[in-house]
Design an enzyme around this catalytic site. Structure first.
Site, PDB file in Angstrom:
ATOM      1  N   GLU B 143      13.027  28.374 -17.706  1.00  0.00           N
ATOM      2  CA  GLU B 143      13.364  28.450 -19.115  1.00  0.00           C
ATOM      3  C   GLU B 143      13.613  27.019 -19.607  1.00  0.00           C
ATOM      4  OE1 GLU B 143      13.666  30.639 -21.478  1.00  0.00           O
ATOM      5  OE2 GLU B 143      13.385  32.532 -20.437  1.00  0.00           O
ATOM      6  N   GLU B 278       4.399  41.663 -31.226  1.00  0.00           N
ATOM      7  CA  GLU B 278       4.778  41.733 -29.810  1.00  0.00           C
ATOM      8  C   GLU B 278       5.411  43.068 -29.472  1.00  0.00           C
ATOM      9  OE1 GLU B 278       7.229  38.311 -28.979  1.00  0.00           O
ATOM     10  OE2 GLU B 278       8.942  39.092 -30.089  1.00  0.00           O
ATOM     11  N   ARG B 291      14.925  45.227 -27.371  1.00  0.00           N
ATOM     12  CA  ARG B 291      14.048  44.420 -26.501  1.00  0.00           C
ATOM     13  C   ARG B 291      12.704  45.123 -26.427  1.00  0.00           C
ATOM     14  NH1 ARG B 291      17.033  41.643 -22.397  1.00  0.00           N
ATOM     15  NH2 ARG B 291      14.977  40.925 -21.736  1.00  0.00           N
ATOM     16  N   LEU B 292      11.689  44.393 -26.070  1.00  0.00           N
ATOM     17  CA  LEU B 292      10.373  45.022 -25.899  1.00  0.00           C
ATOM     18  C   LEU B 292      10.427  45.958 -24.697  1.00  0.00           C
ATOM     19  CD1 LEU B 292       8.022  41.955 -26.474  1.00  0.00           C
ATOM     20  CD2 LEU B 292       8.989  43.545 -28.149  1.00  0.00           C
ATOM     21  N   TRP B 294       8.789  46.984 -21.498  1.00  0.00           N
ATOM     22  CA  TRP B 294       7.867  46.249 -20.624  1.00  0.00           C
ATOM     23  C   TRP B 294       6.958  47.185 -19.831  1.00  0.00           C
ATOM     24  CZ3 TRP B 294      10.698  41.322 -18.336  1.00  0.00           C
ATOM     25  CH2 TRP B 294      11.205  40.581 -19.399  1.00  0.00           C
ATOM     26  N   ASP B 396       3.452  36.032 -21.784  1.00  0.00           N
ATOM     27  CA  ASP B 396       4.789  35.439 -21.692  1.00  0.00           C
ATOM     28  C   ASP B 396       5.200  35.222 -20.234  1.00  0.00           C
ATOM     29  OD1 ASP B 396       7.054  34.375 -22.790  1.00  0.00           O
ATOM     30  OD2 ASP B 396       7.925  36.282 -23.423  1.00  0.00           O
ATOM     31  N   GLU B 399       7.292  31.584 -15.584  1.00  0.00           N
ATOM     32  CA  GLU B 399       8.231  30.633 -14.965  1.00  0.00           C
ATOM     33  C   GLU B 399       9.393  31.332 -14.275  1.00  0.00           C
ATOM     34  OE1 GLU B 399       8.412  32.107 -17.988  1.00  0.00           O
ATOM     35  OE2 GLU B 399       8.051  30.250 -19.082  1.00  0.00           O
ATOM     36  N   ARG B 446       3.372  29.776 -22.619  1.00  0.00           N
ATOM     37  CA  ARG B 446       4.299  28.639 -22.639  1.00  0.00           C
ATOM     38  C   ARG B 446       4.425  28.048 -21.231  1.00  0.00           C
ATOM     39  NH1 ARG B 446      10.510  31.116 -22.841  1.00  0.00           N
ATOM     40  NH2 ARG B 446      10.301  32.287 -20.903  1.00  0.00           N
ATOM     41  N   ASP B 463      10.277  28.151 -26.817  1.00  0.00           N
ATOM     42  CA  ASP B 463      11.278  28.811 -27.657  1.00  0.00           C
ATOM     43  C   ASP B 463      12.209  27.842 -28.352  1.00  0.00           C
ATOM     44  OD1 ASP B 463      10.119  31.045 -26.604  1.00  0.00           O
ATOM     45  OD2 ASP B 463      11.782  31.550 -25.274  1.00  0.00           O
ATOM     46  N   HIS B 528       6.493  33.350 -36.150  1.00  0.00           N
ATOM     47  CA  HIS B 528       7.266  34.194 -35.248  1.00  0.00           C
ATOM     48  C   HIS B 528       8.503  34.633 -36.018  1.00  0.00           C
ATOM     49  CE1 HIS B 528       9.085  35.858 -31.719  1.00  0.00           C
ATOM     50  NE2 HIS B 528       8.287  35.261 -30.863  1.00  0.00           N
TER      51      HIS B 528
END
Lengths: 671, 671
Positions: B143, B278, B291-292, B294, B396, B399, B446, B463, B528
């Site tokens: 992050e 999204e 939240r999305l 998943w 997305d 990382e 990203r 972000d 966004h």
């Protein structure tokens, strides 16, 4: 001390304890080279090391010589020795001398054998963690920090505004000495930056940013005998002056108004032994507020007729105390005198180094110059302070030697920085000694390092924040007393009510009340107005606080017969007045990590209420004794937690059943 | 490439540049052993190394072999070689292979010769400092951090509440590659944790927590040819899809309400190429908010009739984009399928490792398992996304590979962590390729690492906080574009208006306005709603903001002919669309450290207003050209600062006098 050689290694044992274990696959010694960046900001340091080299010295050759056992370490068999250790001693004591055969070496790492469940204490005066196991402790004298907790808003603000937030290991008084629960002590004789790393299960790692002179080891059958040995090694303090037993030392810095305020405090029933006015030298106005005028002599303007006043007070058994530090402001009367004589540390250009203390510059008296020492002891402390009639003072700073000055003895200031507190203590002690007043005059210091024990009669716990926080509040004083006490500092005390008030953090009545409760069970009770007196509650501003404080001074005075027995014990055996529980209960391992309660001498257990809002309090009573709650007279068994009522004025204190002072302790109920 | 041996050392030169200088007194190579503590907290890492050994390898023996030149390094003459480097190459290129002769070695430090006034750029996508000289950069995908500035209140709060404050070097996309102003590039081929230390005057120090496979060196006469060479090395992206040129991609996550909001935005004159939702997968309610969900497939409840809708939109030239990441929630429909097939990374016990993402657990699809890759590319992205009709998505994460999972390829997750972003990009690219839609479907990432260039068609800058701050605001996007661009990532863009709104920090109209101004001069414009849409201003909530935004999309579309020429240049030569000033003005060293302005292709200079309250703006115009301010038509000489008016809608942009697009640029004045 015994060395057992093995194929590819050796073991060093001390009275049966494995201390060093070396094998070519697990070497105990590493040497190398570092290039540290060290930045100082008014006593706070930002230090980062770039370790260029760290070479394990895998090959060790052990030979006996007339000086002891010599161990020649090299990177590999056939390679030249880079470090030779010479070990000598007897069954219980060892000294390891370091001799580098390689001038590039300025970093040494030594691994000392450890048990997974071992505890370690010491490291000078540690404010956050008494038991140091599990953490790394850099040992470098500095400001202690504000908040000392990187997760707190206060520390964040102090860091951002002045790089002054500090961390758990920051202390005015570091010392590279520890006591292990394996009943041995280790001391590193060096003034270089060093670090004790207690984070590994199998070994402790000692890091020194120089080749240390030596490491000293002592093993003893008990913690008490270990502490006795350390106290003998580092030197003992004179007994407390008789006058101190009269009550509290009241800290006021209100100029001539201080006299009347003192009378009001006394009128409330407070037992008073002294009046301490750090502003006896006068004030300087800066944009940060009033600061002391750093020119060490009585200021007639702020304290008119002080000499006469203090004689009058002394007749009533009340002594007067002042303030001094090792700097001299350029606009004072003493600066030109010292400057003309060349007594100040120099800058790169060979001129007097001037240090900015916030809108005023000072010279740093060079205590590596014997003439400067003599001048400061005689001319400043001797004539201006002792001869004037002071009975004591705060000997402030000591942790501020700038790392870029040039000193008379030619040693790098980065190597003298840690040595400074002890030199500063010696200057004070020498002045007192010169007037034959050792044990009569009481000065107190926050800064320390190895050897300060010999010179400084009383530590004070530095500049706690005016709060109950875990890392900078009331409770940190206990850790400071216990860690320094183990290393031979018998006398410790603190600013009742705390000192540092920043970013809107101010004293509550409860804080003063709880702090005074603890102060009554320390060798010296002393108050402080704090850094911002006007913004913070003072003991004489709230009748309830004053009544409570007065009563706690009565408690202190009531306990004097017992305290005197502890002072006698400190003089004869070097045992500190405030002691960790394990010192007398070493078979009870539950006591090993306790740092919020202490033994006040062998017979009293004190568990100060160190959090706000407490009306009852739980503490652990060690196994091996029965304990009598002094306020209720109830008896509790050892080896268990106990919860007692803890209203204001009745801090959780227990005496050992059967103590020869039982009657005295019982008398506390009548106060 | 040339090696010159000397008594006790050697020099390695590349096209006349001294790259490695080795002497027994100043060795270029150190090896050793470290024992790192690595803790992960939802993509943020707390990493601390304990360097047990760091041995200078002072002795080097150079021999020629059929594979190139072999240099055997040992601690000292006569000692066994611990590391053997094999160097091969031609005049301008060299490869240095590392071969450890000692299994204990897991740390390697290499010193590369440096000039005191040298500049270095690259390191992947660096958000705080484009010129990396003077600082140390750990290279570890994570992050990026919130605030990324240890002196800011937001970073402090993020650190305390979630260990997520970050620092200047934290990035989603690190890469151990740098470009030097000495006209050479250095790349370390490794996926281990590494660090570039550019703090010393005389050398750069490269640190790798493993034995690196190799180091690659390239020297070229110009920066442009260096960038071309790097782009060839790491792979080029497909050209942007034609549909992107139609205008901005509008990010909404408002379920079916998004359609109507899009119509309103279009009605205001906005040029639109896509709608990006999204939340196309649906939502999950948690205590942190929505939240999305998943589980990567269209959610009929949140977007009823989406398949039909997106076909209709496509007919109007508006594409629909979605969202995906490499995790699958345990309560989704895909999880059981992947779990049954054993496609997830495993825990210590050999079971599917579950990662807590905040009130829901996920499996980590194991991209070292070729079957899992195939399944994710075909079943998830291929069928659920591409075949469904999506024209792109945010790919997305990447990382977040936990460092304690067990992977099919048997490699330690700490060594696969940095490799993950590229594997993730490859999964996406493979899915697109399988449908023959490379250059037609646009996904954006990203996270990155070496090789991501080959697979990811478009980077997004992560972000940013919704503010103008130096280390996490608008300006950081420029540094990200320039650093990643030099390493072969031709296409970069960002969330217009920023993303992260925490601790009361919310978007202003000014921020959206200034960000949109910059976005018009990047290859892709995309908005966004941010992490907290309800608390933050949206482009369609304020008429002035919407009018301004619409106009900036017109600017973007107006520049498409020019942009297409840049895309062609990216495809043929690997030059990024956004370029540091020095790329075309390398004789003007004043351009070397500029990171708040950029060349948009060879002919436009863009200096976004990145601070609040600016009504005029000063920027530097490079020497070697004359510059025409696009809004006023005024001409300014190069080699000097210029100050221009910078009202909303007229960001400081200059074109090179004499550009073949001069007429196009002049047309901006009529918008």
């Amino acid at each position: 001390m015994q060395i057992q050689t093995q194929p590819n290694g050796f073991d060093l044992l001390l009275d049966g304890r494995l201390v060093l274990h070396h094998h070519s696959d697990a070497p105990c010694l590493f040497v190398g080279h570092g290039d540290a960046r060290m930045d100082m900001y008014r006593g706070n340091f930002d230090i980062e090391d770039y370790v260029v080299e760290r070479t394990p010295l895998r090959h060790a050759e052990v030979t006996e010589t007339s000086d002891g056992i010599e161990i020649a370490f090299s990177a590999a068999e056939g390679q030249p020795a880079r470090m030779v250790l010479t070990v000598s001693g007897d069954e219980r004591n060892a000294v390891v001398f370091f001799n580098a055969h390689d001038l590039s070496v300025n970093r040494v790492w030594l691994r000392v054998q450890a048990d997974a469940d071992e505890h370690v204490w010491g490291g000078g005066e540690q404010m956050s963690y008494f038991d140091m196991r599990g953490r790394r402790f850099p040992l470098w004298t500095s400001e202690p920090g504000v908040g000392r907790d990187k997760t707190s808003e206060i520390t964040f603000k102090a860091d951002v505004t002045g790089k002054s937030g500090g961390d758990y290991w920051n202390t005015n008084y570091p010392q590279p000495t520890y006591v292990s629960s394996r009943r041995y002590a280790l001391h590193v004789e060096t003034t270089a930056y060093s670090a004790f790393d207690f984070r590994r299960d199998g070994f402790h790692e000692i890091e020194v940013w120089a080749v240390p002179e030596r490491i000293e080891l002592a093993a003893r059958p008990s913690f008490v005998s270990l502490v006795e040995a350390l106290s003998e090694r580092f030197g003992r303090q004179p007994p407390l002056p008789e006058w101190v037993y009269g009550g509290a030392i009241i800290g006021l810095k209100d100029g001539a108004r201080s006299y009347q305020r003192l009378e009001n405090i006394i009128a409330a029933g407070t037992k008073v032994s002294g009046l301490w006015c750090e502003d006896w030298v006068g004030l300087r106005n800066t944009s940060f507020g009033a600061r002391l005028f750093w020119d060490w002599k009585a200021n007639e303007e702020r304290y008119p007729g002080l000499r006469q006043r203090l004689a009058e007070m002394a007749d009533r058994g009340i002594r007067f105390l002042g303030y001094v530090n090792p700097y001299l402001a350029v606009d004072g009367s003493l600066f030109p005198e010292a400057d003309a004589a060349g007594y100040f540390a120099k800058n790169e250009a060979g001129e007097t180094a001037l240090v900015d203390f916030g809108e005023f510059d000072c010279g740093v008296v060079d205590f590596t110059n014997p003439d400067a020492v003599e001048w400061f002891a005689e001319r400043v402390i001797g004539q201006n302070m002792i001869d004037f009639g002071l009975s004591g003072w705060m000997a402030d700073f000591g942790e501020y030697l700038p790392i870029d000055v040039h000193l008379t003895n030619g040693v790098d200031a980065r190597l003298m920085h840690n040595a400074w507190p002890t030199l500063w203590a010696e200057v004070n002690a020498r002045a007192v000694e010169s007037r034959g007043k050792t044990g009569e005059i009481l000065f107190f210091m926050r800064a320390g390092y190895t050897g300060v024990q010999r010179y400084c009669p009383l530590l004070w716990a530095g500049d706690q924040s005016v709060d109950f926080t875990r890392h900078d509040g009331l409770v940190t004083v206990i850790s400071g007393a216990l860690s320094s006490g183990l290393l031979g500092n018998a006398y410790h005390h603190s600013d009742i009510g705390g000192y540092t008030s920043l970013f809107g953090n101010v004293r509550t009545a409860e804080l003063i009340i709880r702090w005074a409760e603890m102060g009554a069970f320390t060798p010296v009770m002393r108050t402080h107005e704090g850094n911002r007196p006007r913004d913070n509650l003072q003991i004489d501003q709230d009748p309830e606080v004053l009544r409570h404080f007065a009563r706690m001074t009565q408690v202190y005075v009531h306990l004097v017969p017992y305290l005197k027995s502890l002072v006698a014990e400190a003089s004869s055996r070097g045992l500190p007045v405030q002691r960790p529980l394990f010192l007398h209960f070493e078979d009870d391992a539950r006591t090993y990590a306790i740092q919020d309660a202490y033994l006040y001498g062998p017979d009293l257990l004190v568990a100060p209420v160190w959090q706000a809002g407490g009306t009852e309090w739980t503490t652990y009573l060690p196994a091996g004794a029965e304990w009598v709650h002094v306020w209720s007279g109830e008896t509790y068994p050892g080896g268990a937690d106990v919860t007692v009522a803890a209203p204001y004025g009745k801090p959780p204190v227990f005496h050992r059943a059967g103590s020869r002072f039982s009657e005295l302790f019982a008398g506390l109920r009548n106060l």
